[in-house]
Each structure stands twice: as C-alpha cells, then as structure tokens.
Design an enzyme around this catalytic site. Structure first.
Site, PDB file in Angstrom:
ATOM      1  NE  ARG A 117      -3.989  -2.083   1.993  1.00  0.00           N
ATOM      2  CZ  ARG A 117      -3.842  -3.145   2.780  1.00  0.00           C
ATOM      3  NH1 ARG A 117      -2.885  -3.171   3.685  1.00  0.00           N
ATOM      4  NH2 ARG A 117      -4.657  -4.161   2.668  1.00  0.00           N
ATOM      5  CD  GLU A 181       6.696  16.321 -22.947  1.00  0.00           C
ATOM      6  OE1 GLU A 181       6.020  17.281 -22.519  1.00  0.00           O
ATOM      7  OE2 GLU A 181       6.185  15.266 -23.355  1.00  0.00           O
ATOM      8  CD  GLU A 233      -4.328  16.205 -15.776  1.00  0.00           C
ATOM      9  OE1 GLU A 233      -3.176  15.787 -15.594  1.00  0.00           O
ATOM     10  OE2 GLU A 233      -4.979  16.014 -16.809  1.00  0.00           O
ATOM     11  CG  HIS A 261       5.507  11.085 -25.218  1.00  0.00           C
ATOM     12  ND1 HIS A 261       4.131  11.000 -25.324  1.00  0.00           N
ATOM     13  CD2 HIS A 261       5.747  12.060 -24.298  1.00  0.00           C
ATOM     14  CE1 HIS A 261       3.579  11.879 -24.504  1.00  0.00           C
ATOM     15  NE2 HIS A 261       4.535  12.536 -23.873  1.00  0.00           N
TER      16      HIS A 261
HETATM   17  P1  NAD Z   1      12.366   5.830 -22.114  1.00  0.00           P
HETATM   18  O1  NAD Z   1      12.272   5.669 -20.662  1.00  0.00           O
HETATM   19  O2  NAD Z   1      11.879   4.719 -22.981  1.00  0.00           O
HETATM   20  O3  NAD Z   1      13.883   6.152 -22.489  1.00  0.00           O
HETATM   21  C1  NAD Z   1      14.216   6.345 -23.844  1.00  0.00           C
HETATM   22  C2  NAD Z   1      15.386   5.456 -24.274  1.00  0.00           C
HETATM   23  O4  NAD Z   1      16.599   6.014 -23.795  1.00  0.00           O
HETATM   24  C3  NAD Z   1      15.348   4.049 -23.731  1.00  0.00           C
HETATM   25  O5  NAD Z   1      15.809   3.163 -24.709  1.00  0.00           O
HETATM   26  C4  NAD Z   1      16.290   4.103 -22.557  1.00  0.00           C
HETATM   27  O6  NAD Z   1      16.829   2.844 -22.220  1.00  0.00           O
HETATM   28  C5  NAD Z   1      17.342   5.036 -23.078  1.00  0.00           C
HETATM   29  N1  NAD Z   1      18.096   5.765 -22.069  1.00  0.00           N
HETATM   30  C6  NAD Z   1      17.606   6.349 -20.952  1.00  0.00           C
HETATM   31  N2  NAD Z   1      18.551   7.071 -20.359  1.00  0.00           N
HETATM   32  C7  NAD Z   1      19.682   6.922 -21.084  1.00  0.00           C
HETATM   33  C8  NAD Z   1      20.988   7.443 -20.978  1.00  0.00           C
HETATM   34  N3  NAD Z   1      21.309   8.305 -20.020  1.00  0.00           N
HETATM   35  N4  NAD Z   1      21.896   7.070 -21.902  1.00  0.00           N
HETATM   36  C9  NAD Z   1      21.546   6.228 -22.915  1.00  0.00           C
HETATM   37  N5  NAD Z   1      20.320   5.736 -23.095  1.00  0.00           N
HETATM   38  C10 NAD Z   1      19.390   6.084 -22.188  1.00  0.00           C
HETATM   39  O7  NAD Z   1      11.610   7.150 -22.619  1.00  0.00           O
HETATM   40  P2  NAD Z   1      11.362   8.582 -21.986  1.00  0.00           P
HETATM   41  O8  NAD Z   1      11.191   9.487 -23.134  1.00  0.00           O
HETATM   42  O9  NAD Z   1      12.361   8.923 -20.943  1.00  0.00           O
HETATM   43  O10 NAD Z   1       9.978   8.412 -21.231  1.00  0.00           O
HETATM   44  C11 NAD Z   1       8.786   8.135 -21.931  1.00  0.00           C
HETATM   45  C12 NAD Z   1       7.787   7.607 -20.934  1.00  0.00           C
HETATM   46  O11 NAD Z   1       7.510   8.623 -19.973  1.00  0.00           O
HETATM   47  C13 NAD Z   1       6.453   7.228 -21.546  1.00  0.00           C
HETATM   48  O12 NAD Z   1       6.065   5.971 -21.044  1.00  0.00           O
HETATM   49  C14 NAD Z   1       5.503   8.325 -21.057  1.00  0.00           C
HETATM   50  O13 NAD Z   1       4.189   7.854 -20.911  1.00  0.00           O
HETATM   51  C15 NAD Z   1       6.124   8.677 -19.743  1.00  0.00           C
HETATM   52  N6  NAD Z   1       5.801  10.032 -19.268  1.00  0.00           N
HETATM   53  C16 NAD Z   1       5.323  10.157 -18.010  1.00  0.00           C
HETATM   54  C17 NAD Z   1       5.036  11.415 -17.499  1.00  0.00           C
HETATM   55  C18 NAD Z   1       4.569  11.551 -16.073  1.00  0.00           C
HETATM   56  O14 NAD Z   1       4.177  12.647 -15.673  1.00  0.00           O
HETATM   57  N7  NAD Z   1       4.644  10.508 -15.282  1.00  0.00           N
HETATM   58  C19 NAD Z   1       5.238  12.548 -18.278  1.00  0.00           C
HETATM   59  C20 NAD Z   1       5.733  12.385 -19.574  1.00  0.00           C
HETATM   60  C21 NAD Z   1       6.018  11.122 -20.064  1.00  0.00           C
HETATM   61  N1  GLY Z   2       3.093  15.190 -18.018  1.00  0.00           N
HETATM   62  C1  GLY Z   2       1.889  15.766 -17.551  1.00  0.00           C
HETATM   63  C2  GLY Z   2       1.763  15.815 -16.066  1.00  0.00           C
HETATM   64  O1  GLY Z   2       2.642  15.466 -15.321  1.00  0.00           O
HETATM   65  O2  GLY Z   2       0.738  16.216 -15.597  1.00  0.00           O
END
Ligand code: NAD
Ligand code: GLY
Length: 358
Positions: A117, A181, A233, A261
């Site tokens: 939890r 972003e 939100e 993304h």
């Molecule tokens: P990701 O986590 O898939 O990372 C992108 C790629 O880069 C992967 O292949 C990873 O292994 C590689 N990588 C990461 N760090 C590295 C480094 N320092 N050196 C070399 N390679 C590296 O993608 P992302 O763009 O970081 O995140 C996308 C995800 O985030 C999505 O699932 C999205 O839904 C989520 N997201 C969440 C929020 C939130 O508020 N929680 C906001 C925006 C996006």
């Molecule tokens: N990425 C949108 C949020 O955190 O609300």
C-alpha cells in the site's frame, strides 16, 4: 548544484539538478529503512548501475534489470518487480530507486505506490524528458493493451536527482524528444523562457551542461508550480498536456513504434498552435515563432497523413475528455495556455484538414 522544491505540504520534496550528483550524501537522507531496490533497464544498467550501487553501499540493496522499451511498461513487468520485493522480504520501510527514463520511472513509481500500500521511492531520471517532466509530479503507471498509462496512481517521489552527466550518453533523437517537453513550458506559461530557448537551442543541442541545467531547472520550476497548485489534475495541471491530445492520436495511429512521444508532442503542439491561430488567438507571427523553435530543435512539425475523421476518433480517447466532449489545450497567446472544450469546431476541422493535406 541547483535545488528546487515541489511544494506539497508534508509530501514536499527536493529536485537536485547539476553534475556529479550520483553521491551517497544526496540520496541517503531520503531513504526510509535499510532496504533499497534499484529498478532500471538493460541499457541503463550497463552505463550507470554500478555507480548507483556504489552510492548505496551502506544499505541492503538489490537490483532489478528490466528489458528496455515502452512495450514493457506493463502490469506483467511490474509483477516481476513485486516478485523480487517479496522474494527478498522487502518490508514497508523499503525504498525503490528508479534509475532510467520515463518508462522505468513510471513503472517503478507505480510499484512503489502499490507495494504494501505504498513505500518510498526516489527518481534518478536519465533522459531529458524524464528530468523535465515524468520524474516530477507523482504521476505513475503502466500501459494496458487498450490504452497508454491507463493503470496508475498518484505517488510522489521522496527526491529527484537530475544529473546532467547522464545526458552525455543519451541518443540524439531522445535528446531532441526531451526538448519538445522543454519547449512546452515556454509555450504554456513562460514567455521569458520561450525567448531564452530561441537563443539557447544550439547550446542545448550541443549538450552544453550549463545550458541543459538551466533548461531542466526552469522546466522543473514551472512544472513544480503547476503541480503545487493542482496535484491531482482537477484543473490547471491539464495545461501540461499541450500538444498531447493531437500527439497521442499520432502515437496510437502509428502503433507507438515509429514516433517517440516527444516527437508526437512536437507535431501536436504545432497543430494546437495552428488551431489557436485559426481561432484568432495567435497571430501569424506567433505561429511562425512556434514553427521556428520546433524546427531549431530538429523536431518534426508535420503529423503523418491521417484523415480528419480518423484523427477525431483517435483524439476522443483522451483522459481530458469529459462527458464525451473533447477538451483541448490551446494557446490564448504565446506563454498562456488554456484547457477548453468550448471552442469553435470549424477551427479544429480546418486544422485537421490542413494537416491531412486536404
Ligand atoms: P524511455 O524511458 O523509454 O527512455 C528512452 C530510451 O533512452 C530508452 O531506450 C532508454 O533505455 C534510453 N536511455 C535512458 N537514459 C539513457 C541514458 N542516459 N543514456 C543512454 N540511453 C538512455 O523514454 P522517456 O522518453 O524517458 O519516457 C517516456 C515515458 O515517460 C512514456 O512511457 C511516457 O508515458 C512517460 N511520461 C510520463 C510522465 C509523467 O508525468 N509521469 C510525463 C511524460 C512522459
Ligand atoms: N506530463 C503531464 C503531467 O505530469 O501532468
């Protein structure tokens, strides 16, 4: 090092931004108990796991190395992490450390929200996108075959450690996707930052650590302000979704394979700006500025060709939709976004037709 605070009363936490931050003294005060589970993926483990294990040497640590990729952001993968926690008898005083991008961060946060939890977790974001967005604000979750991020929880980390050094190994395309972003904050709420980005884009693309730290700090400060006033939100936080409704449609149509993304968000922000121009809110010069900045970050401006009816169908599956009515984040001016369901539908029709090449 710069330190910001996400102000959420007794759940407030610091964001540390700088270089050489993978240090025991920064992380130790935020760890509950003695048991620490590091969650990462195979790409990042090869680069940074040893250093993070070393900084946690004084604790009883274990690591889980997950397969890399958005397609593994699932309940099945989360279950592998629960398995390790239970097999190793991690108790309610345990701390999870998310070492990676948004995929690892979202999944680890979700496991932390639900294991017994709720246990503590710490974010060590290693992509620009994770440093400026996903590691801050407590949205955690996994994907369902019928929808992205559909299973989740709000659960705030205990601290965020954004080390610019980790960005040196980030693939070029991922860096640019993160810049989408960053640009988002300028467009929705921060005209001064927008102007700074217009002059600083070459330094950011060249990974100048000082420019990157400034961009991360300003983005996190903007996000922290929004999250501080609307954690769950109910209102303003939806502004952080500029370009995301259009972008999600692009990602869904292309099967989450060919577009990152951030790339889909870039084209989506261009579409939102175009529609804001159609509504008479932005000027032609404003729209040109949006285009020029996205192009300077070497991000895509055009979505793939999708027929307007299909685009609407894809956009309808959006968490912002209320009572079947589509709500969009649009720009009243550069640096001033609104979320609204009360827009002239013909403006949306013209934008969708324009981008479908009709
Ligand atoms: P990701 O986590 O898939 O990372 C992108 C790629 O880069 C992967 O292949 C990873 O292994 C590689 N990588 C990461 N760090 C590295 C480094 N320092 N050196 C070399 N390679 C590296 O993608 P992302 O763009 O970081 O995140 C996308 C995800 O985030 C999505 O699932 C999205 O839904 C989520 N997201 C969440 C929020 C939130 O508020 N929680 C906001 C925006 C996006
Ligand atoms: N990425 C949108 C949020 O955190 O609300």
């Amino acid at each position: 090092m710069r330190t910001l605070t996400v102000d959420l009363g007794d759940r407030s936490y610091p964001i540390y931004i700088g270089t050489e931050l993978l240090r025991a003294d920064l992380i130790a005060p935020h760890i509950a108990g003695r048991q620490v589970l590091i969650v990462t993926n195979d790409t990042i483990a090869a680069l940074y796991l040893e250093r993070v294990q070393a900084m946690l040497a004084g604790f009883e640590t274990a690591s889980v190395v997950l397969p890399d990729g958005e397609r593994h952001k699932t309940l099945e993968t989360a279950s592998r992490v629960y398995d390790v926690l239970l097999e190793r008898r991690f108790d309610r005083q345990s701390t999870l450390v998310a070492l990676g991008g948004g995929v690892v961060g979202d999944l680890t946060g979700f496991v932390a929200a639900t294991y017994q939890r709720g246990v503590h977790f710490i974010q060590i974001p290693t992509t620009l996108l994770a440093q400026v967005d996903s590691s801050v604000g407590g949205k955690t979750g996994v994907n369902h075959p019928l929808g992205k991020n559909m299973i989740g929880a709000f659960h705030q980390p205990r601290c965020v450690l954004a080390d610019m050094d980790t960005l040196t190994t980030l693939p070029e395309r991922e860096l640019k996707a993160g810049l989408a972003e960053v640009i988002k904050y300028g467009l929705i709420m921060d005209p001064e930052f927008l102007a700074w980005l217009e002059t600083s884009m070459p330094a950011l693309l060249a990974r100048d650590p000082e420019a990157l730290a400034q961009a991360v700090e300003r983005s996190c400060r903007d996000k922290a302000a929004v999250v501080g006033r609307d954690e769950r939100e109910a209102g303003d936080r939806a502004l952080l979704n500029l370009g995301h409704t259009f972008g999600h449609a692009i990602e869904t149509e292309t099967g989450y394979q060919s577009w990152l993304h951030g790339e889909a968000v870039a084209a989506g922000m261009h579409m939102a700006a175009h529609m804001s121009r159609e509504l008479g809110w932005l000027t032609e010069a404003d729209l040109a500025r949006v285009r020029a900045l996205l192009a300077a970050a070497e991000l895509p401006l055009q979505p793939p060709a999708i027929a307007p009816d299909r685009f609407r169908e894809l956009m309808a599956v959006d968490k912002k939709a209320l009572g079947g009515r589509l709500r969009l984040v649009l720009l009243r001016a550069l640096g001033e976004a609104v979320v609204t369901g009360d827009f002239d539908d013909t403006a949306l029709a013209r934008t969708l037709a324009h981008f479908a090449g009709a």
